[in-house]
Design a protein around this motif. Structure first.
Motif, PDB file in Angstrom:
ATOM      1  N   ASN A 124       0.819  -1.211   0.000  1.00 20.11           N
ATOM      2  CA  ASN A 124       0.000   0.000   0.000  1.00 20.11           C
ATOM      3  C   ASN A 124       0.852   1.260   0.000  1.00 20.11           C
ATOM      4  OD1 ASN A 124      -2.689  -0.527  -0.285  1.00 20.11           O
ATOM      5  ND2 ASN A 124      -3.262   0.105   1.766  1.00 20.11           N
ATOM      6  N   ALA A 125       1.972   1.227   0.730  1.00 16.15           N
ATOM      7  CA  ALA A 125       2.874   2.380   0.747  1.00 16.15           C
ATOM      8  C   ALA A 125       3.474   2.612  -0.638  1.00 16.15           C
ATOM      9  CB  ALA A 125       3.982   2.157   1.774  1.00 16.15           C
ATOM     10  N   VAL A 126       3.816   1.530  -1.337  1.00 16.43           N
ATOM     11  CA  VAL A 126       4.358   1.655  -2.697  1.00 16.43           C
ATOM     12  C   VAL A 126       3.313   2.254  -3.638  1.00 16.43           C
ATOM     13  CG1 VAL A 126       5.264   0.367  -4.680  1.00 16.43           C
ATOM     14  CG2 VAL A 126       5.990  -0.241  -2.369  1.00 16.43           C
ATOM     15  N   VAL A 127       2.068   1.788  -3.518  1.00 15.24           N
ATOM     16  CA  VAL A 127       0.989   2.325  -4.351  1.00 15.24           C
ATOM     17  C   VAL A 127       0.825   3.824  -4.104  1.00 15.24           C
ATOM     18  CG1 VAL A 127      -1.508   2.288  -4.763  1.00 15.24           C
ATOM     19  CG2 VAL A 127      -0.251   0.144  -4.552  1.00 15.24           C
ATOM     20  N   ALA A 128       0.907   4.244  -2.849  1.00 13.18           N
ATOM     21  CA  ALA A 128       0.752   5.664  -2.511  1.00 13.18           C
ATOM     22  C   ALA A 128       1.836   6.507  -3.192  1.00 13.18           C
ATOM     23  CB  ALA A 128       0.802   5.858  -0.996  1.00 13.18           C
ATOM     24  N   VAL A 129       3.051   5.986  -3.241  1.00 15.33           N
ATOM     25  CA  VAL A 129       4.141   6.706  -3.919  1.00 15.33           C
ATOM     26  C   VAL A 129       3.837   6.843  -5.408  1.00 15.33           C
ATOM     27  CG1 VAL A 129       6.583   6.606  -4.572  1.00 15.33           C
ATOM     28  CG2 VAL A 129       5.888   6.019  -2.244  1.00 15.33           C
ATOM     29  N   GLY A 130       3.379   5.763  -6.029  1.00 12.84           N
ATOM     30  CA  GLY A 130       3.038   5.801  -7.454  1.00 12.84           C
ATOM     31  C   GLY A 130       1.918   6.776  -7.756  1.00 12.84           C
ATOM     32  N   VAL A 131       0.916   6.827  -6.875  1.00 16.00           N
ATOM     33  CA  VAL A 131      -0.206   7.760  -7.052  1.00 16.00           C
ATOM     34  C   VAL A 131       0.301   9.199  -7.028  1.00 16.00           C
ATOM     35  CG1 VAL A 131      -2.287   8.666  -5.968  1.00 16.00           C
ATOM     36  CG2 VAL A 131      -1.963   6.201  -6.155  1.00 16.00           C
ATOM     37  N   LEU A 145       6.911  10.929 -16.188  1.00 17.27           N
ATOM     38  CA  LEU A 145       6.570  10.795 -14.771  1.00 17.27           C
ATOM     39  C   LEU A 145       5.240  10.070 -14.606  1.00 17.27           C
ATOM     40  CD1 LEU A 145       7.707  11.645 -11.990  1.00 17.27           C
ATOM     41  CD2 LEU A 145       6.216  13.646 -12.105  1.00 17.27           C
ATOM     42  N   PHE A 146       4.301  10.330 -15.513  1.00 18.18           N
ATOM     43  CA  PHE A 146       3.009   9.645 -15.479  1.00 18.18           C
ATOM     44  C   PHE A 146       3.193   8.149 -15.737  1.00 18.18           C
ATOM     45  CE2 PHE A 146      -1.148   8.665 -17.685  1.00 18.18           C
ATOM     46  CZ  PHE A 146      -1.912   8.718 -16.530  1.00 18.18           C
ATOM     47  N   ILE A 147       4.025   7.812 -16.704  1.00 19.35           N
ATOM     48  CA  ILE A 147       4.287   6.404 -17.019  1.00 19.35           C
ATOM     49  C   ILE A 147       4.992   5.720 -15.853  1.00 19.35           C
ATOM     50  CG2 ILE A 147       5.586   4.855 -18.536  1.00 19.35           C
ATOM     51  CD1 ILE A 147       5.140   6.926 -20.782  1.00 19.35           C
ATOM     52  N   ILE A 148       5.983   6.390 -15.276  1.00 21.97           N
ATOM     53  CA  ILE A 148       6.709   5.821 -14.135  1.00 21.97           C
ATOM     54  C   ILE A 148       5.778   5.637 -12.942  1.00 21.97           C
ATOM     55  CG2 ILE A 148       8.542   6.258 -12.438  1.00 21.97           C
ATOM     56  CD1 ILE A 148      10.068   7.723 -14.691  1.00 21.97           C
ATOM     57  N   GLY A 149       4.908   6.627 -12.711  1.00 18.08           N
ATOM     58  CA  GLY A 149       3.961   6.516 -11.596  1.00 18.08           C
ATOM     59  C   GLY A 149       3.037   5.324 -11.742  1.00 18.08           C
ATOM     60  N   MET A 155       3.750  -1.956  -9.359  1.00 18.14           N
ATOM     61  CA  MET A 155       4.699  -2.667  -8.489  1.00 18.14           C
ATOM     62  C   MET A 155       4.040  -3.025  -7.156  1.00 18.14           C
ATOM     63  SD  MET A 155       7.994  -3.029  -9.615  1.00 18.14           S
ATOM     64  CE  MET A 155       9.076  -2.776  -8.205  1.00 18.14           C
ATOM     65  N   GLY A 156       3.290  -2.073  -6.598  1.00 20.25           N
ATOM     66  CA  GLY A 156       2.633  -2.348  -5.327  1.00 20.25           C
ATOM     67  C   GLY A 156       1.484  -3.313  -5.459  1.00 20.25           C
ATOM     68  N   LEU A 157       0.692  -3.162  -6.517  1.00 24.89           N
ATOM     69  CA  LEU A 157      -0.492  -4.005  -6.685  1.00 24.89           C
ATOM     70  C   LEU A 157      -0.137  -5.424  -7.125  1.00 24.89           C
ATOM     71  CD1 LEU A 157      -2.934  -1.476  -8.414  1.00 24.89           C
ATOM     72  CD2 LEU A 157      -2.907  -2.204  -6.031  1.00 24.89           C
TER      73      LEU A 157
END
Length: 502
Positions: A124-131, A145-149, A155-157
Motif C-alpha cells: 500500500n505504501a508503494v501504491v501511494a508513492v506511485g499515485v 513521470l506519469f508512465i513511471i507513476g 509494483m505495489g499491486l
C-alpha cells in the motif's frame, strides 16, 4: 433443513476481512486500469502539448507533427499518423501491468517471511508513492513521470493482489470459498465503474482536472490502512508457518465469531500431516508431474482470460466505441454502461460460483465471449464500410454481451481455481507463476492493442475470438470441478484424473 455449522457461516468479521484486502488491492487495480480510458483524448493531447514545447525549444524538424492543431475527435487519426505518439500511449496503457509483472516475483518471499498483513502494508505504501508521481505529472510537465507513476502503482499491486487471493481462500469456509473468491472480481469491476464515471468531462475528465483520477486512488489506500488493523493474520499462516497455535486459534475465533474452532484446527493439522506423510512416502516424480500439470492448466486459464481481449476492452473501450461509429460523449456513456454491466455480472458470478460450478462457468463464458467478439467484428466492418451505419448499436450490444459473459465466468473462475488446485506448500509459489503469466499476457495485450487497432482495425477482435476457441477446447478436456470440496479432496481428484490419463 439442518443448521449450518458455525465454521461455515458468513460472519461480519469474515466480510470485513475480505472487504479490507480487496478494497486496497483489486479495487485500485480495476480503477488504475480504466482511469485513462474516458479521458484518453485529453491525455493524448496533453502528451502532444508537452512534446510540442520540447520540439519547438529544440527547433526540431518534426515540430509540425506534434504542434498542429487537432480536435478531440481526431485522436484515433493522430495516433495512426504519429508512430511515436502511438507507442507512448501504448506504454501508458501497459506500464501498470508491467509493474505488476516485475514485482510479482517477490510475492512468495514476502508472504512466507513477512505474513499477509505486513505484505499488504508495504504494498500500500508503494501504491501511494506511485499515485503521488502520477498526480504531479502535469505540474512537472512530464508524461514520463506519469508512465513511471503507473509502473510504481503496478509494483505495489502486483504483490498485493496475489496475497489477497490467497488470503481470502485461506480464511474462507469450504461452503463459501467460491462465492467469497469472486469478491476480488466484484471490487475490480467496481473500481472500473468508478473510474468510468469520474472520467466524464464534467467531473474529472477535463483538461484541468484529469490528474484528479490519479489522486482519487488515495481513498482506497486509506481505507485499507484503516481497516487492516482490525483483521487477523491468515490462520493457516499462523498455524502452519509460524506454529503459533494461540494466535491461530484467536484468528479463527474472530473470523467465525465462535469460541469452538478446535475441530477446524484439528482438521487443518490432520490435512497438513497427511500431506507431509505423502511427501515422505510418495513418488516425488509423480508429485512434481501433478504440480506441473496443475500449473499448466492454471496458466492456460489465466492467459485465456487476458487474451479474451478484456484488457483491451476495459482500457480502450471509449476508442473501441468510437471505432464503431459512436460520438465521443456517447462512447464515454457506453463505457460507463459497460463497467456497470461488469459489476452486475460479477454479482451474478458470485451467486453462481457455488451452484453451477467453476468448470461450467468457465467453458460457457468462454464460448459466449467468442461469439460476442465475432459479432463485434461483423458489426464494426459493416459500419466502417458504410454498409449499415445503424449497426453501431449492434457493436455496442456485442461489447456489453461480452462483458456480461466474461464477468460471470472467465473473470472470476481463474482466481478461485488457482487458489483451490494447490495445497498450502505450493499455493503461494503457484500463484506467483500464474500471476506472472497473467501480467505478462495482460501487458502484451495492453501494449499491442493500439498498434493492432491502427493496422488490423475491426479484424483485431477476430484474433481474440480465435485464441479463445483454442483455449475452450483445452479446458473441456483438462479442467475438473472443485465446487464444494476441501483442498485435500481436490488434490485427490486431480491425482486420480492424471493417473488415469497416464
Amino acid at each position: 433443513m439442518p443448521p449450518v455449522n458455525s465454521s461455515q457461516r458468513l460472519t461480519r468479521s469474515l466480510l470485513l476481512a475480505v472487504f479490507s484486502v480487496t478494497i486496497g488491492t483489486w479495487y485500485p487495480l480495476g480503477f488504475s486500469l480504466t482511469n485513462i480510458n474516458a479521458p484518453e483524448d485529453v491525455i493524448v493531447q496533453w502528451m502532444r502539448t508537452v512534446e510540442c514545447h520540447r520540439s519547438l525549444h529544440a527547433n526540431a524538424d518534426d515540430s509540425t507533427l506534434w504542434c498542429r492543431p487537432a480536435y478531440y475527435n481526431e485522436t484515433h487519426q493522430l495516433l495512426k499518423e504519429n508512430f511515436v505518439l502511438n507507442s507512448l500511449w501504448a506504454l501508458v496503457g501497459c506500464s501498470l501491468i508491467v509493474g505488476c509483472f516485475v514485482s510479482i516475483w517477490i510475492a512468495n518471499y514476502m508472504m512466507a517471511r513477512l505474513g499477509m498483513k505486513v505484505t499488504f502494508y508495504i504494498c500500500n505504501a508503494v501504491v501511494a508513492v506511485g499515485v503521488a508521481l502520477c498526480g504531479c505529472c502535469v505540474v512537472a510537465k512530464s508524461y514520463a513521470l506519469f508512465i513511471i507513476g503507473r509502473f510504481v502503482v503496478g509494483m505495489g499491486l502486483g504483490v498485493s493482489i496475489s496475497a489477497a487471493s490467497i488470503y481470502i481462500a485461506e480464511i474462507s469456509p469450504v461452503r463459501l470459498r467460491g462465492a467469497l473468491g469472486t469478491v476480488p472480481s466484484l471490487l475490480y469491476g467496481s473500481g472500473m465503474l468508478t473510474a468510468a464515471i469520474l472520467g466524464l468531462p464534467q467531473i474529472l475528465g477535463s483538461e484541468e482536472t484529469w490528474t484528479g483520477l490519479s489522486w482519487f486512488l488515495f481513498l482506497p489506500v486509506i481505507l485499507h490502512f484503516v481497516s487492516l488493523p482490525f483483521c487477523p493474520e491468515s490462520p493457516r499462516y499462523l498455524l502452519l508457518n509460524k506454529k503459533d497455535k494461540v494466535n491461530g486459534e484467536k484468528a479463527l475465533q474472530w473470523l467465525r465469531k465462535s469460541a469452538d474452532v478446535k475441530e477446524e484446527i484439528r482438521d487443518r493439522k490432520r490435512r497438513s500431516c497427511r500431506r507431509r506423510s505423502t511427501h515422505r512416502l510418495g513418488d516425488w516424480s509423480v508429485q512434481r508431474q501433478l504440480l506441473r500439470r496443475n500449473i499448466l492448466i492454471c496458466v492456460a486459464i489465466i492467459i485465456d482470460q487476458r487474451f479474451t481481449g478484456y484488457v483491451a476492452v476495459y482500457t480502450y473501450s471509449t476508442a473501441i466505441f468510437s471505432s464503431v461509429g459512436l460520438a465521443r460523449l456517447q462512447s464515454m456513456y457506453g463505457t460507463i454502461g459497460l463497467m456497470f454491466v461488469q459489476t452486475m455480472s460479477g454479482v451474478s458470478g458470485m451467486l453462481l460460483m457455488d451452484k453451477a460450478g467453476r468448470r461450467k462457468l468457465l467453458i460457457a463464458g468462454n464460448i459466449g465471449c467468442t461469439l460476442a467478439m465475432v459479432l463485434l467484428t461483423v458489426f464494426s466492418l459493416l459500419v466502417n464500410r458504410g454498409v449499415c451505419p445503424q449497426c453501431q448499436w449492434g457493436g455496442l450490444a456485442a461489447v456489453l454481451a461480452f462483458i456480461i459473459l466474461f464477468g460471470i465466468g472467465p473473470a472470476s473462475v481463474p482466481w478461485v481455481l488457482t487458489a483451490e488446485m494447490f495445497d498450502k506448500s505450493s499455493r503461494s509459489s503457484a500463484m506467483t507463476v500464474v500471476m506472472a503469466c497473467c501480467h505478462a499476457a495482460g501487458g502484451t495485450v495492453a501494449a499491442v492493442f493500439p498498434l493492432m487497432m491502427t493496422s488490423l482495425d475491426a479484424w483485431t477482435f477476430l484474433v481474440f475470438a480465435g485464441i479463445m476457441t483454442v483455449f475452450t477446447v483445452f479446458f473441456w478436456w483438462t479442467v475438473v470441478e472443485t465446487k464444494g470440496k476441501t483442498f485435500s479432496e481436490i488434490q485427490a481428484i486431480l491425482w486420480q484424473k492424471y493417473n488415469k490419463q497416464d
